[in-house]
Design an enzyme around this catalytic site. Sequence first.
Site, short mmCIF file in Angstrom:
data_model
loop_
_atom_site.label_atom_id
_atom_site.label_comp_id
_atom_site.label_asym_id
_atom_site.label_seq_id
_atom_site.Cartn_x
_atom_site.Cartn_y
_atom_site.Cartn_z
CG ASP A 14 5.86 5.08 7.13
OD1 ASP A 14 5.46 3.95 6.82
OD2 ASP A 14 6.60 5.77 6.39
CD GLU A 187 10.22 -1.49 6.30
OE1 GLU A 187 10.99 -0.60 5.90
OE2 GLU A 187 9.36 -2.03 5.56
#
Length: 543
Positions: A14, A187
């Site tokens: 991420d 997301e």
Amino acid sequence: MKISNPVLTGFHADPSMIRVEDTYYIANSTFDWFPGVRLHESKDLVHWNTLPSPLSRVSQLDMRGNPSSGGIWAPDLSYADGKFWLVYTDVKITEGSFKDCVNYLVTATDIRGPWSDPIRINGVGFDSSLFHDDDGRKYLVQQTWDFREYHHAFNGITLTEFDTATMRLKPETARTLWDGTAVKVVEGPHIYKKDGWYYLFAAEGGTMYEHQESVARSKTLDERSFEVMPGNPFLGNYDTPDFYLQKQGHGALVDTPSGEWYYASLCARPWHHDIEPVHGVRGWCTLGRETSIQKVEWDEDGWPRVVGGRGGQRYVEAPKDAIETVAPESRDEHDEFEADALGVNWNTLRVPFTEAMGSVGGGKLTLRGQGSLCNLFELSLVARRWQAFNFDAETKVEFDPNSYMQMAGLTNYYNTLCWSWAFVTWDEKRETRVIEVAQNDFDQYTSFLKDEAIVVPPSAKAVWLRVKVRTKYYSYEYSFDGENFTEIPVKLDAKLLSDDYVNQRYGGFFTGAFVGLACVDLSGYGATADFDHFDYRELPDGE
């Protein structure tokens, strides 16, 4: 220079990448590992140096009791108004309908700290980022979690204005910017502004092999005003199963001083057993989700496109204005524990290294036995990431147990469910110290040597333990003199320490394999083990 992907190997998921003047920074998720958020810096996007973590105090992050792969999900790093802003989520539940996540904000004028104590923002959803608009207004952009069983759990991307005067959100301004595409699981949102357009980058498809990065844009930040990019997705490997990099998506966009563009995203490198179909199984990612960087160009209609196609490239041209960065040429590491604090590559689980766990300095790491390696509250374990498919790791331990409930040694660890270790303990039948190898496979615990556990001679003050990881399998060795090692005849399947294996039966599969040192004393008397050193040496692939 060439960017060689992945640029950050081993568990670096991420990525949130920014540029401040001539320096690039990347912040990565750390989940239940402490300290929170991994930071790196570079001036060329090729060579990266590790920085101190921004969340190093319990006042900033208390994950005691968090489930495996809870904790820090997708931090967002940004820079505005002369300071760094870091938004992060602490997720308290990984399984079931709820996440019970809380989003926080900390700031610092220097990337190396000190970082402020956190401001609690909200709990609407995870993967929150802070967008600084050019009119001075700021917005929190986030995935929205819907726990209702008759709705899809990923309920679009929510935007809420952030008031810098009060350092609080304005809940009345919240609106859904985008519902995502039919791929679902939207997301990891980030907003960028270019040529009058607001560009929304968001991950979709889940973080496994169908993972992708999608792009939508709008002239305003009005509710559901964003249109998806023609030819979407922007990045993904769901249709390139033979490519070196897989799972790409979920990341951040950055421009260079001279106007080039790059995108950092998570990626993974699976391997397969010889008997497995490579497209059917897709593989085992023992190094977890890593960080790759792709070059981006803008088409004539103003849409971003990955150079080389949406599957990305293993080798990417570095920026033309790159300033060559001096960084370690090797990830090998030898620690003799002379310093009175753990180095930047060491991690503990959920809470910082404290006196309850032990002490470090003066040439040894002392661990005080606490709970088992399944414990969510009291655990004496220090570990570092696997960053290569092939490596050796070694330690020397002095340990004098008087019960089988007391154990200390070398562990290879994914989470509380899946791990193994070679350790010194006590055999009450033979009344002697012994070396055992054990594995926890989704809480199916197996002692491999049992009554044949290796006897430690009374004359041996210390035991050397080594693990040899060779991509698909790994094994442990021992020595009583530090020179002559004997392999323990237990061959362990490395896939048990992969995201993909854990994902088969558990919803928190977001980290990667670690190797480290642990001490357990289930009798509650706090037996201590002294570790003389730790050595990590990578080998070329194929050795």
